[in-house]
Design an enzyme around this catalytic site. Sequence first.
Site, PDB file in Angstrom:
ATOM      1  N   GLY A  37     -61.217 -23.348  11.710  1.00 45.78           N
ATOM      2  CA  GLY A  37     -60.311 -23.551  12.839  1.00 45.78           C
ATOM      3  C   GLY A  37     -60.063 -25.014  13.124  1.00 45.78           C
ATOM      4  O   GLY A  37     -58.945 -25.417  13.466  1.00 45.78           O
TER       5      GLY A  37
ATOM      6  N   LYS B 257     -50.774 -14.217   6.361  1.00 39.87           N
ATOM      7  CA  LYS B 257     -51.660 -14.426   5.223  1.00 39.87           C
ATOM      8  C   LYS B 257     -52.965 -13.689   5.495  1.00 39.87           C
ATOM      9  O   LYS B 257     -53.813 -14.150   6.253  1.00 39.87           O
ATOM     10  CB  LYS B 257     -51.929 -15.919   5.025  1.00 39.87           C
TER      11      LYS B 257
ATOM     12  N   GLU C  31     -58.820 -18.060  17.623  1.00 44.33           N
ATOM     13  CA  GLU C  31     -59.927 -17.172  17.994  1.00 44.33           C
ATOM     14  C   GLU C  31     -61.017 -17.397  16.967  1.00 44.33           C
ATOM     15  O   GLU C  31     -60.889 -16.990  15.811  1.00 44.33           O
ATOM     16  CB  GLU C  31     -59.459 -15.709  18.025  1.00 44.33           C
TER      17      GLU C  31
ATOM     18  N   CYS D  73     -66.712 -11.084  15.451  1.00 50.32           N
ATOM     19  CA  CYS D  73     -66.816 -12.351  16.189  1.00 50.32           C
ATOM     20  C   CYS D  73     -67.364 -12.127  17.590  1.00 50.32           C
ATOM     21  O   CYS D  73     -68.071 -12.962  18.137  1.00 50.32           O
ATOM     22  CB  CYS D  73     -65.456 -13.042  16.240  1.00 50.32           C
TER      23      CYS D  73
ATOM     24  N   GLU E  22     -73.943 -18.691  14.862  1.00 51.69           N
ATOM     25  CA  GLU E  22     -73.383 -17.379  14.550  1.00 51.69           C
ATOM     26  C   GLU E  22     -73.843 -16.948  13.162  1.00 51.69           C
ATOM     27  O   GLU E  22     -73.652 -17.663  12.178  1.00 51.69           O
ATOM     28  CB  GLU E  22     -71.856 -17.432  14.602  1.00 51.69           C
TER      29      GLU E  22
END
Length: 497
Positions: free
Chosen positions: A250, A192, A267, A301, A401
């Site tokens: 996640g 996906k 990840e 990332c 982040e």
Amino acid sequence: MSVEKARLVEEAQRTGTLANLPRGHFISSHFVPSVSGREMESFDPGRGAAFASFAAGDGEDVDRAVAAARAALAGPWSRLSPAARGEILMRASRLIAERAARFAVVETLDSGKRLAEAEGDVAGVVRAFAYYAGAADKLHGDNVPLGSDHVGVTFEEPVGVAAQIVPWNYPLSTAARGIAPALAAGCTLVVKPAEQTPFTTLMLAELLHEAGLPEGVLNVVVGTGGDAGAALVAHPGIDHVTFTGSVATGQRVMRSAAEHVTRLVLELGGKSPVVLLADCDLDAATEGVIEAIFENAGQICSAGSRLIVEEAIAEQLLDRLVARAQALRPSHGLSDAGIGPINSPAQLARVAAHVERARAAGNRILTGGAIVPPEACGGGWFYQPTIVQAQGPDDPLVQEEIFGPVLTVQIVSDFEEAVAAANATRYALVAGIYTRDHARAWRFARTVDAGQVYINEFFAGGVAMPFGGNRKSGFGRAKGMAGLRSYCKLKSVVARI
């Protein structure tokens, strides 16, 4: 510039799109529309305008794709030798190399990144398929010594049907680094891609079928995370999930996968430090820092988004970095100059909000710090290359982040303080250090909590080096032989003789 690349760039610049882009899901080796018939648009971030449409999938489309993958798992694919699987992957590698220009131009239109960056991604994908083509028949278990009366052996078997949830920042690269090892291990797949960037994954699936994959081995369902991604992760017919994305998503993936005890590789985010000690090669370090944060407009990332620099060189270094950042001009990715756009208006707003909070909290903006007006950049979604000196280690600017072209600067007095600062976030994806003192470099590599450490370079290693994080950056590894074993389940057999 090759003739084909020049032709494709001219077509994209003239028309705003490319002809013959795939539109449907790729299920059972064919492009098919959504069961619902719905479609959605994909936007060129460099222009801020739609350039193509594609199928908008949901749970019914996921059901079809998983059924195809499960049927293929029990079909001819399961009887192919590892060497034969490797031959298919090697043919795919050659085909990708032949069509590299089209993959790169489509990736630039869809993701916004500079064409040179997209070309680098495609070259990495060519290498990834060649690497796992060679590894397919070298995946083996062990002979375990149990004494004269027994034989003990282990087997590495394919885990089954693997799901891949692919992010929008490196759509082709991330898809390939999961698809190639999963196929080498003998799995079947349902992938996906992000709804912002579906096209190169669809193109890759069609190419792999052309390279010789049997029907249903690789399937791609396109659509939103809520409609298609969530249904895929929760599906009882999935044996393994590889997810790349944010920590919050996640965590939802983990909760969903737990229902069926589905295996996971995650990840997630990063706030990766780049440490510059006073004895470093300042020219090399400056270039390394610029690349680490401004490649793909910082939407990586593993971006080197935290600069930790010894006080003795801080002023000189920051003068250099500010000058380099100010020289980067916003530009459409196909122009291959300056810095590319942010992928979406939503992400642009998130980047801007982070910087505005930092400004309001008293952090010092050294350069940048604003959205580029659309009329100044062809209508696209651009943010100025930004460097901010943080007030302290607990500031959100240091801890959160941002996922954009924003470099946070922390000034430290010595090596020990630099190591402590590097470890002082919830993330542990990658870390880098620039120094001429190799003893301290290796001490840093042993002491810093990170899945991958770079010494006197950043973004080094390629497909052969395992990649992944610790703590809130996730678990499990992609790339290398560790990535191949992520798609295997270990079986032990003991025989009495």
